[in-house]
Design a protein around this motif. Sequence first.
Motif, PDB file in Angstrom:
ATOM      1  N   ALA A   1       0.822  -1.206   0.000  1.00 49.75           N
ATOM      2  CA  ALA A   1       0.000   0.000   0.000  1.00 49.75           C
ATOM      3  C   ALA A   1       0.859   1.261   0.000  1.00 49.75           C
ATOM      4  CB  ALA A   1      -0.936  -0.008   1.213  1.00 49.75           C
ATOM      5  N   VAL A   2       1.897   1.261   0.831  1.00 50.58           N
ATOM      6  CA  VAL A   2       2.789   2.428   0.886  1.00 50.58           C
ATOM      7  C   VAL A   2       3.522   2.596  -0.444  1.00 50.58           C
ATOM      8  CG1 VAL A   2       4.904   3.347   1.951  1.00 50.58           C
ATOM      9  CG2 VAL A   2       3.065   2.432   3.389  1.00 50.58           C
ATOM     10  N   GLY A   3       4.067   1.507  -0.963  1.00 51.00           N
ATOM     11  CA  GLY A   3       4.784   1.581  -2.241  1.00 51.00           C
ATOM     12  C   GLY A   3       3.901   2.086  -3.369  1.00 51.00           C
ATOM     13  N   TYR A   4       2.671   1.595  -3.421  1.00 52.46           N
ATOM     14  CA  TYR A   4       1.743   2.014  -4.464  1.00 52.46           C
ATOM     15  C   TYR A   4       1.386   3.485  -4.311  1.00 52.46           C
ATOM     16  CZ  TYR A   4      -2.234   1.827  -7.682  1.00 52.46           C
ATOM     17  OH  TYR A   4      -3.106   2.046  -8.713  1.00 52.46           O
ATOM     18  N   ALA A   5       1.160   3.904  -3.072  1.00 50.85           N
ATOM     19  CA  ALA A   5       0.857   5.319  -2.825  1.00 50.85           C
ATOM     20  C   ALA A   5       2.019   6.217  -3.253  1.00 50.85           C
ATOM     21  CB  ALA A   5       0.530   5.539  -1.349  1.00 50.85           C
ATOM     22  N   VAL A   6       3.225   5.792  -2.991  1.00 47.76           N
ATOM     23  CA  VAL A   6       4.408   6.569  -3.390  1.00 47.76           C
ATOM     24  C   VAL A   6       4.510   6.622  -4.914  1.00 47.76           C
ATOM     25  CG1 VAL A   6       6.943   6.610  -3.363  1.00 47.76           C
ATOM     26  CG2 VAL A   6       5.673   6.220  -1.242  1.00 47.76           C
ATOM     27  N   ILE A   7       4.256   5.495  -5.572  1.00 46.53           N
ATOM     28  CA  ILE A   7       4.286   5.468  -7.037  1.00 46.53           C
ATOM     29  C   ILE A   7       3.301   6.503  -7.595  1.00 46.53           C
ATOM     30  CG2 ILE A   7       3.643   4.096  -9.076  1.00 46.53           C
ATOM     31  CD1 ILE A   7       4.766   1.627  -7.509  1.00 46.53           C
ATOM     32  N   LEU A   8       2.087   6.493  -7.071  1.00 49.45           N
ATOM     33  CA  LEU A   8       1.070   7.433  -7.555  1.00 49.45           C
ATOM     34  C   LEU A   8       1.460   8.875  -7.254  1.00 49.45           C
ATOM     35  CD1 LEU A   8      -2.208   5.522  -6.608  1.00 49.45           C
ATOM     36  CD2 LEU A   8      -1.047   5.606  -8.830  1.00 49.45           C
ATOM     37  N   LEU A   9       1.964   9.124  -6.059  1.00 51.20           N
ATOM     38  CA  LEU A   9       2.384  10.474  -5.681  1.00 51.20           C
ATOM     39  C   LEU A   9       3.514  10.971  -6.586  1.00 51.20           C
ATOM     40  CD1 LEU A   9       2.375  12.909  -3.692  1.00 51.20           C
ATOM     41  CD2 LEU A   9       4.105  11.651  -2.406  1.00 51.20           C
ATOM     42  N   LEU A  10       4.501  10.114  -6.811  1.00 47.54           N
ATOM     43  CA  LEU A  10       5.633  10.527  -7.644  1.00 47.54           C
ATOM     44  C   LEU A  10       5.222  10.779  -9.090  1.00 47.54           C
ATOM     45  CD1 LEU A  10       8.473   8.185  -6.300  1.00 47.54           C
ATOM     46  CD2 LEU A  10       8.147  10.629  -5.836  1.00 47.54           C
ATOM     47  N   HIS A  11       4.324   9.925  -9.595  1.00 44.68           N
ATOM     48  CA  HIS A  11       3.905  10.080 -10.988  1.00 44.68           C
ATOM     49  C   HIS A  11       2.909  11.228 -11.151  1.00 44.68           C
ATOM     50  CE1 HIS A  11       2.972   9.227 -15.115  1.00 44.68           C
ATOM     51  NE2 HIS A  11       1.686   9.109 -14.807  1.00 44.68           N
ATOM     52  N   TYR A  12       1.807  11.155 -10.424  1.00 45.93           N
ATOM     53  CA  TYR A  12       0.747  12.149 -10.618  1.00 45.93           C
ATOM     54  C   TYR A  12       1.023  13.455  -9.875  1.00 45.93           C
ATOM     55  CZ  TYR A  12      -1.932   8.447 -12.802  1.00 45.93           C
ATOM     56  OH  TYR A  12      -2.344   7.448 -13.637  1.00 45.93           O
ATOM     57  N   GLY A  13       1.646  13.361  -8.718  1.00 47.59           N
ATOM     58  CA  GLY A  13       1.893  14.565  -7.933  1.00 47.59           C
ATOM     59  C   GLY A  13       3.129  15.329  -8.354  1.00 47.59           C
ATOM     60  N   LEU A  14       4.195  14.594  -8.662  1.00 45.86           N
ATOM     61  CA  LEU A  14       5.461  15.247  -8.995  1.00 45.86           C
ATOM     62  C   LEU A  14       5.833  15.138 -10.468  1.00 45.86           C
ATOM     63  CD1 LEU A  14       7.556  14.227  -5.864  1.00 45.86           C
ATOM     64  CD2 LEU A  14       6.256  16.328  -6.249  1.00 45.86           C
TER      65      LEU A  14
END
Length: 131
Positions: free
Chosen positions: A18-31
Amino acid sequence: MRQSAPLRFALVGVANTAVGYAVILLLHYGLGLQPLLANVGGYVIGGGVSYVLNRRFSFGSSRPHAQALPRFIGAVAISFGVNLLVLRLALMVPNLPVAVAQAIAIASYMVVFYLISRFFVFGRRARVPGR
């Protein structure tokens, strides 16, 4: 009542995924990072969560980080190698759906990673005579 090590290990797997997936989404969509870079970042952070939680929560290890961390990285590499081998073999089975082959490969990763983690990465250190 304290859960068994395999159950705690499974809970850690859910948490680090869950944490890894959230980071993936944050890095891609957020940053705005490219998907492959976001994926690497997510796996690194998720792997860190896995290491910390498995060390303390799943196995209650006191093995020094200098010993445990390289072993953990090796366990991930070996488990992933087994995963790829099992996937390759499963894909050779006639009429076996790809989703089933992937599930078998994932299960092989989890079993191998648990065993290596339990007995090699986070297992009790041998006692030194006289201590």
